[in-house]
Motif scaffolding. Structure first.
Motif, mmCIF file in Angstrom:
data_model
loop_
_atom_site.group_PDB
_atom_site.id
_atom_site.type_symbol
_atom_site.label_atom_id
_atom_site.label_comp_id
_atom_site.label_asym_id
_atom_site.label_seq_id
_atom_site.Cartn_x
_atom_site.Cartn_y
_atom_site.Cartn_z
ATOM 1 N N MET A 1 56.910 103.478 46.975
ATOM 2 C CA MET A 1 55.742 103.858 47.780
ATOM 3 C C MET A 1 54.777 104.713 46.965
ATOM 4 O O MET A 1 53.589 104.469 46.903
ATOM 5 N N MET A 2 55.389 105.696 46.262
ATOM 6 C CA MET A 2 54.599 106.582 45.411
ATOM 7 C C MET A 2 53.866 105.763 44.344
ATOM 8 O O MET A 2 52.680 105.949 44.097
ATOM 9 N N ASP A 3 54.580 104.804 43.760
ATOM 10 C CA ASP A 3 53.988 103.971 42.715
ATOM 11 C C ASP A 3 52.799 103.185 43.255
ATOM 12 O O ASP A 3 51.790 103.045 42.589
ATOM 13 N N ASN A 4 52.970 102.661 44.455
ATOM 14 C CA ASN A 4 51.876 101.918 45.078
ATOM 15 C C ASN A 4 50.631 102.783 45.198
ATOM 16 O O ASN A 4 49.523 102.347 44.911
ATOM 17 N N ASN A 5 50.828 104.015 45.644
ATOM 18 C CA ASN A 5 49.691 104.924 45.821
ATOM 19 C C ASN A 5 48.996 105.209 44.495
ATOM 20 O O ASN A 5 47.764 105.230 44.430
ATOM 21 N N ILE A 6 49.786 105.409 43.473
ATOM 22 C CA ILE A 6 49.193 105.711 42.154
ATOM 23 C C ILE A 6 48.430 104.494 41.636
ATOM 24 O O ILE A 6 47.282 104.595 41.203
ATOM 25 N N ALA A 7 49.060 103.325 41.746
ATOM 26 C CA ALA A 7 48.399 102.096 41.265
ATOM 27 C C ALA A 7 47.111 101.850 42.049
ATOM 28 O O ALA A 7 46.092 101.432 41.479
ATOM 29 N N PHE A 8 47.160 102.136 43.343
ATOM 30 C CA PHE A 8 45.980 101.946 44.196
ATOM 31 C C PHE A 8 44.838 102.846 43.717
ATOM 32 O O PHE A 8 43.709 102.394 43.504
ATOM 33 N N GLN A 9 45.136 104.120 43.502
ATOM 34 C CA GLN A 9 44.091 105.063 43.092
ATOM 35 C C GLN A 9 43.555 104.695 41.703
ATOM 36 O O GLN A 9 42.352 104.831 41.447
ATOM 37 N N GLN A 10 44.444 104.171 40.860
ATOM 38 C CA GLN A 10 43.980 103.778 39.514
ATOM 39 C C GLN A 10 42.973 102.628 39.609
ATOM 40 O O GLN A 10 41.986 102.591 38.897
ATOM 41 N N LYS A 11 43.258 101.714 40.532
ATOM 42 C CA LYS A 11 42.332 100.593 40.740
ATOM 43 C C LYS A 11 40.968 101.115 41.210
ATOM 44 O O LYS A 11 39.922 100.695 40.728
ATOM 45 N N ILE A 12 41.028 102.027 42.183
ATOM 46 C CA ILE A 12 39.785 102.607 42.706
ATOM 47 C C ILE A 12 39.031 103.293 41.566
ATOM 48 O O ILE A 12 37.825 103.089 41.409
ATOM 49 N N ASP A 13 39.734 104.082 40.780
ATOM 50 C CA ASP A 13 39.082 104.828 39.693
ATOM 51 C C ASP A 13 38.486 103.881 38.657
ATOM 52 O O ASP A 13 37.473 104.199 38.034
ATOM 53 N N ALA A 14 39.107 102.707 38.504
ATOM 54 C CA ALA A 14 38.592 101.727 37.531
ATOM 55 C C ALA A 14 37.512 100.837 38.155
ATOM 56 O O ALA A 14 37.096 99.845 37.534
ATOM 57 N N GLU A 15 37.086 101.172 39.358
ATOM 58 C CA GLU A 15 36.020 100.412 40.048
ATOM 59 C C GLU A 15 36.422 98.970 40.332
ATOM 60 O O GLU A 15 35.574 98.077 40.365
ATOM 61 N N ILE A 16 37.729 98.742 40.530
ATOM 62 C CA ILE A 16 38.170 97.391 40.917
ATOM 63 C C ILE A 16 38.179 97.348 42.440
ATOM 64 O O ILE A 16 38.744 98.234 43.094
ATOM 65 N N LYS A 17 37.559 96.313 42.995
ATOM 66 C CA LYS A 17 37.460 96.230 44.458
ATOM 67 C C LYS A 17 38.838 95.979 45.075
ATOM 68 O O LYS A 17 39.657 95.243 44.523
ATOM 69 N N ILE A 18 39.046 96.554 46.240
ATOM 70 C CA ILE A 18 40.261 96.297 47.008
ATOM 71 C C ILE A 18 39.969 95.107 47.922
ATOM 72 O O ILE A 18 38.928 95.082 48.595
ATOM 73 N N GLU A 19 40.839 94.123 47.924
ATOM 74 C CA GLU A 19 40.621 92.922 48.734
ATOM 75 C C GLU A 19 41.649 92.888 49.879
ATOM 76 O O GLU A 19 42.675 93.579 49.813
ATOM 77 N N PRO A 20 41.373 92.075 50.918
ATOM 78 C CA PRO A 20 42.197 92.134 52.143
ATOM 79 C C PRO A 20 43.706 92.025 51.916
ATOM 80 O O PRO A 20 44.476 92.689 52.601
ATOM 81 N N LYS A 21 44.126 91.198 50.961
ATOM 82 C CA LYS A 21 45.573 90.987 50.821
ATOM 83 C C LYS A 21 46.216 91.993 49.872
ATOM 84 O O LYS A 21 47.443 91.972 49.685
ATOM 85 N N ASP A 22 45.411 92.846 49.254
ATOM 86 C CA ASP A 22 45.972 93.850 48.334
ATOM 87 C C ASP A 22 46.711 94.926 49.130
ATOM 88 O O ASP A 22 46.363 95.214 50.276
ATOM 89 N N TRP A 23 47.667 95.562 48.465
ATOM 90 C CA TRP A 23 48.320 96.706 49.099
ATOM 91 C C TRP A 23 47.303 97.838 49.236
ATOM 92 O O TRP A 23 46.464 98.045 48.361
ATOM 93 N N MET A 24 47.350 98.537 50.345
ATOM 94 C CA MET A 24 46.469 99.702 50.528
ATOM 95 C C MET A 24 47.178 100.732 51.396
ATOM 96 O O MET A 24 47.982 100.360 52.267
ATOM 97 N N PRO A 25 46.910 102.014 51.193
ATOM 98 C CA PRO A 25 47.524 103.020 52.065
ATOM 99 C C PRO A 25 47.068 102.790 53.508
ATOM 100 O O PRO A 25 45.916 102.401 53.740
ATOM 101 N N GLU A 26 47.954 103.037 54.451
ATOM 102 C CA GLU A 26 47.626 102.810 55.859
ATOM 103 C C GLU A 26 46.390 103.626 56.278
ATOM 104 O O GLU A 26 45.551 103.171 57.037
ATOM 105 N N LYS A 27 46.274 104.827 55.716
ATOM 106 C CA LYS A 27 45.133 105.678 56.116
ATOM 107 C C LYS A 27 43.804 105.104 55.576
ATOM 108 O O LYS A 27 42.758 105.242 56.225
#
Ligand code: BYC
Length: 316
Positions: A1-27
């Motif tokens: 779970m922790m890894d998912n959160n870190i990978a998610f934030q790294q994507k955001i920081d790299a300006e990669i768009k989050i798409e509907p099927k990607d993992w995302m924090p519930e909040k």
């Protein structure tokens, strides 16, 4: 779970768009559902104050422009509801949240449109504030929202220009027309300034939304940009903004402006503005009156589906 959160934030920081099927924090998902659905509701409720003047536009040209603008707003609502649906909420659920008062919509649409000059003031100030907030949303981190906003913003800029042009035209007219423009600006200015939401230190959602790049600027940053631009534009109209404290600050390189009546803002958000009840009851009535259309469309879609299945069976 922790890894998912870190990978998610790294994507955001790299300006990669989050798409509907990607993992995302519930909040993150819930914040987007809240913001996008409230934005969609604002577009749909936002059709009402201006829709009120379509039948009373002073010329065919103005009527055609206003009609196109209000239709655009319906379109914006539809793009935005579709973007929110990609996050796993149904349209019926979103409508239900609006109709039961659970979901908010922009405070600005709870004020009445009293004269034709209000159409100009709404275009210039309300759409002007909307663009200031929405252009950065074209770079928001959630792909479907960002893509919807590109189209919305193109149309919003036409909305803003038509409003300013209408005011410019009237502000060169008779003394009565000039007074009508000034009165409209006086009534729409402060509610437009409030549209950006509470001050940053009172905004519970800004910090996290900025970290997730859902929001690209804070409420106060956008409000200041809006004040700076409007304070210059009003001079072209030969009119004034109703703020005795509005003054260029050389040191800050921004306009200083007067105190916002936050009590009024929160009253309107809580449902006690001049038109809240009327707006909500109009939307509910539209929903109830549209029931037969929804039923007919569903029945028609079902029939077509069955016919296609039968055709396939015959051909097989
Ligand atoms: N009215 O933590 P904050 C248009 C609420 S449509 C009512 O700063 P956030 C147009 C806020 O929801 C214009 N409520 O929140 C259409 C939150 O409550 P909840 C609509 C407001 O989300 C037709 C609480 O206050 N534009 O332009 O980080 C014709 C604390 O606020 C308002 C959009 O929706 C308000 N003005 O920031 C013409 C743009 N402000 O939800 C024109 C997308 C705040 O926690 N939305 N609240 O219960 C956004 O950019 C952000 O949601 C906001 C607020 C900047 C509005």
């Amino acid at each position: 779970m922790m890894d998912n959160n870190i990978a998610f934030q790294q994507k955001i920081d790299a300006e990669i768009k989050i798409e509907p099927k990607d993992w995302m924090p519930e909040k993150y998902r819930q914040t987007l559902i809240r913001q996008i659905s409230q934005h969609a509701h604002s577009e749909i409720v936002g059709m009402l104050p201006e829709g009120n003047w379509i039948s009373r536009a002073p010329s065919l040209k103005r009527k055609a422009i206003l009609l196109a603008k209000v239709q655009d707003e319906a379109g914006h609502g539809l793009y935005l509801y579709s973007a929110a649906e990609t996050l796993g909420i149904s349209r019926d659920e979103m409508y239900n949240q609006l109709h039961t008062g659970k979901a908010k919509y922009s405070s600005i649409f709870n004020y009445p449109t009293l004269t034709w000059a209000d159409m100009g003031a709404i275009g210039w100030l309300v759409d002007g504030a909307a663009i200031m907030n929405q252009v950065p949303l074209c770079r928001t981190s959630y792909g479907p929202y960002a893509r919807a906003m590109v189209r919305v913003c193109k149309e919003e800029s036409f909305h803003q220009r038509q409003g300013f042009e209408a005011l410019l035209h009237m502000s060169k007219g008779t003394p009565e027309q000039i007074a009508m423009c000034q009165d409209a600006i006086n009534r729409w200015w402060w509610p437009s300034v409030m549209m950006f939401g509470p001050n940053d230190d009172e905004s519970p959602n800004t910090k996290q939304s900025m970290a997730w790049k859902i929001k690209r600027f804070t409420n106060d940053e956008l409000r200041q940009k809006f004040v700076d631009i409007s304070a210059e534009q009003v001079k072209l109209l030969g009119l004034t903004l109703p703020d005795p404290d509005l003054k260029w600050n050389e040191e800050r390189q921004h306009y200083d402006f007067g105190a916002i009546n936050w009590d009024e803002f929160w009253q309107v958000v809580a449902g006690n503005g001049p038109c809240n009840k009327q707006r909500l009851s109009t939307r509910k009535k539209a929903w109830e009156n549209g029931e037969w259309v929804r039923n007919a469309a569903t029945a028609h879609a079902e029939k077509r589906k069955q016919r296609a299945v039968q055709k396939e069976l015959v051909e097989a």
